[in-house]
Scaffold this active site. Structure first.
Site, PDB file in Angstrom:
ATOM      1  CG  ASN A 209      35.691  26.855  40.709  1.00 52.13           C
ATOM      2  OD1 ASN A 209      34.865  26.812  41.311  1.00 52.13           O
ATOM      3  ND2 ASN A 209      36.402  27.546  40.003  1.00 52.13           N
ATOM      4  CG  ASP A 278      41.834  32.723  37.948  1.00 51.10           C
ATOM      5  OD1 ASP A 278      41.313  34.229  36.945  1.00 51.10           O
ATOM      6  OD2 ASP A 278      41.614  32.745  38.839  1.00 51.10           O
ATOM      7  CE  LYS A 288      39.636   7.852  30.095  1.00 49.61           C
ATOM      8  NZ  LYS A 288      39.972   6.327  30.346  1.00 49.61           N
ATOM      9  CG  PHE A 322      31.138  37.417  44.217  1.00 52.29           C
ATOM     10  CD1 PHE A 322      30.536  37.997  43.163  1.00 52.29           C
ATOM     11  CD2 PHE A 322      30.800  37.321  45.620  1.00 52.29           C
ATOM     12  CE1 PHE A 322      28.616  38.498  43.977  1.00 52.29           C
ATOM     13  CE2 PHE A 322      29.549  37.067  45.874  1.00 52.29           C
ATOM     14  CZ  PHE A 322      28.646  38.205  45.542  1.00 52.29           C
ATOM     15  CE  LYS A 336      40.506  39.492  42.177  1.00 50.32           C
ATOM     16  NZ  LYS A 336      40.767  38.051  42.984  1.00 50.32           N
ATOM     17  CE  LYS A 340      39.629  41.305  38.613  1.00 46.16           C
ATOM     18  NZ  LYS A 340      38.936  39.466  37.541  1.00 46.16           N
TER      19      LYS A 340
HETATM   20  O1  C5P Z   1      40.936  38.082  39.167  1.00 47.18           O
HETATM   21  P1  C5P Z   1      39.411  36.961  40.569  1.00 47.18           P
HETATM   22  O2  C5P Z   1      39.710  35.663  39.323  1.00 47.18           O
HETATM   23  O3  C5P Z   1      40.130  37.059  41.438  1.00 47.18           O
HETATM   24  O4  C5P Z   1      38.005  38.113  40.108  1.00 47.18           O
HETATM   25  C1  C5P Z   1      37.277  37.793  40.598  1.00 47.18           C
HETATM   26  C2  C5P Z   1      35.792  38.320  40.076  1.00 47.18           C
HETATM   27  O5  C5P Z   1      36.480  38.609  39.038  1.00 47.18           O
HETATM   28  C3  C5P Z   1      34.705  37.506  39.945  1.00 47.18           C
HETATM   29  O6  C5P Z   1      33.799  38.554  40.201  1.00 47.18           O
HETATM   30  C4  C5P Z   1      34.522  36.849  38.840  1.00 47.18           C
HETATM   31  O7  C5P Z   1      33.709  36.475  38.676  1.00 47.18           O
HETATM   32  C5  C5P Z   1      36.012  37.925  37.847  1.00 47.18           C
HETATM   33  N1  C5P Z   1      36.247  37.060  36.682  1.00 47.18           N
HETATM   34  C6  C5P Z   1      35.984  37.275  35.788  1.00 47.18           C
HETATM   35  N2  C5P Z   1      36.722  35.808  34.597  1.00 47.18           N
HETATM   36  C7  C5P Z   1      37.704  35.715  34.804  1.00 47.18           C
HETATM   37  C8  C5P Z   1      38.312  35.615  35.925  1.00 47.18           C
HETATM   38  C9  C5P Z   1      37.306  36.364  36.853  1.00 47.18           C
HETATM   39  O8  C5P Z   1      34.989  37.638  35.207  1.00 47.18           O
HETATM   40  N3  C5P Z   1      38.291  35.179  33.912  1.00 47.18           N
END
Ligand code: C5P
Length: 398
Positions: A209, A278, A288, A322, A336, A340
């Site tokens: 990204n 994600d 390749k 974040f 979140k 979380k």
């Molecule tokens: O679920 P989402 O990706 O939107 O959440 C964002 C937050 O979760 C950010 O703080 C990011 O660093 C963290 N994150 C994580 N592990 C993932 C995806 C996101 O720790 N696999």
């Protein structure tokens, strides 16, 4: 960042003396009042006029062509200084200070000051490694004098090795570390994640990204400036690592997961600013993938959610996440926070002007687990980083 600070820069006689001009120029731009003292030998490499033009203040020298500054004034310099910076420092000046010799303007003024002294040695490798020089450095360290490690590389004398004066920005950042901020996070350990992750498809392709790491790096730098011991777990980015921060480079979300989980229990504050992928391809092709075979079908699988796992292992630390979205930002952020088990979620909308990836500014809403009102922030990423850290640190004292 240095408004109201008085810095005395002592320039001694090495080829790197020219770099001191740019150091002084940056310090002045950052708002410091800078006085320069230059030795007779340094004046062979760079003129007092160069410094006087930048600082708009007479340069103190051992020579008499420059406007004379009286003995009293030069003791006054020693007294008013917030920091002495010796840049570059020759083996000679290090030896003099370490042995109590005060026979010129630099050595006399340094002896007369109670301000912190930051010494930037720069010399030929053999000189730097000479046990007498090393002994002098150790001795000065034991008295509380601070040092900026010289870089390794090709030296002006043609040899290769340690002894080169670091680039001016590194020295300026070290000065900021010493005197720019109140050290209100002293004694705290802060873990920050930053940047994107890369999820390999084959040896040359990956899913990633647009994160540039700027927000996370700003948090790490702000925490270090405020005296915290900082570890930064960083995905691949092209910005300079913050000074005084331990950097652990990772590539994928799974790497980041391991790097964070190995260490998490040590930290008082964890800020997950990384844009963690994600999903990752279920398998990575060994070779390749050939174009001729047509577009491949890539099956994705879920990456571990690092923040959520930290939320499960919570302990008494402050946990900041974040949330970056293009719609339903605040609803997602609130979800979140809950799901979380984070204490603070910093929510930013990728579509808001001045927010998101790559910018130096951000527009952020902070949501708090303890039910406090939301906080709307906009400004430089450095300013936002400071507020996030202040709010996270408040949670620790509860
Ligand atoms: O679920 P989402 O990706 O939107 O959440 C964002 C937050 O979760 C950010 O703080 C990011 O660093 C963290 N994150 C994580 N592990 C993932 C995806 C996101 O720790 N696999």
């Amino acid at each position: 960042m240095l408004k109201g600070k008085n810095i005395v820069v002592c320039v001694t006689g090495g080829i790197a003396a020219f770099k001191a001009v740019s150091v002084v120029s940056s310090l002045v731009k950052l708002g410091a009042a800078v006085d320069v003292i230059i030795t007779r030998h340094a004046a062979e490499f760079v003129t007092p006029l160069s410094f006087r033009s930048i600082t708009k203040t007479p340069v103190v020298t051992d020579m008499f062509e420059e406007p004379k500054v009286t003995e009293i004034e030069h003791i006054a310099l020693a007294e008013k200084a917030d920091l002495f910076l010796i840049c570059p420092a020759t083996a000679n000046i290090i030896g003099k200070i370490a042995n109590g010799i005060a026979d010129d303007m630099v050595s006399t003024t340094v002896m007369a000051t109670r301000a912190p002294v930051l010494i930037c040695p720069a010399m030929n490798t053999n000189m730097y490694e000479n046990p007498i020089v090393q002994g002098n450095i150790e001795r000065l360290k034991s008295y509380g004098y601070k040092f900026v490690e010289p870089d390794s590389g090709r030296l002006a004398c043609g040899t290769e090795g340690k002894g080169r004066l670091p680039e001016p920005y590194g020295i300026v950042r070290r000065v900021l570390m010493e005197i720019a901020c109140e050290k209100d996070l002293n004694g705290l350990k802060v873990l920050v994640t930053a940047g994107p992750t890369r999820e390999a498809i084959d040896p040359v392709r990956y899913i990633s990204n647009g994160s540039t790491g700027k927000m996370g790096y700003a948090v790490a730098e702000a925490a270090a400036l405020r005296g915290a011991e900082v570890t930064l777990v960083s995905g691949p980015v092209s910005i300079e690592p913050p000074l005084g921060v331990e950097v652990i480079d990772i590539i994928s979300a799974e790497d980041m997961y391991r790097a964070v989980m190995e260490r998490e229990s040590e930290f008082d504050i964890i800020v997950m600013a990384a844009a963690v992928g994600d999903f990752r391809p279920e398998s990575r092709a060994e070779n390749k993938i050939k174009k001729a075979a047509g577009p491949p079908e890539i099956k994705l699988t879920q990456n571990p959610d690092i923040l959520a796992e930290l939320g499960r292992r919570k302990n008494r630390r402050a946990l900041v996440g974040f949330c970056m979205e293009t719609r339903d930002l605040l609803e997602s952020a609130a979800e979140k926070l809950e799901k979380k088990n984070a204490d603070i979620i910093a929510a930013n909308n990728l579509n808001t002007p001045g927010a998101g990836f790559g910018t130096d500014t951000n527009v952020v809403t902070l949501l708090f687990r303890d039910g406090r009102d939301r906080m709307e922030l906009s400004g430089s990423k450095a300013e936002i980083a400071d507020v996030i850290l202040t709010e996270a640190a408040k949670l620790l004292s509860k």
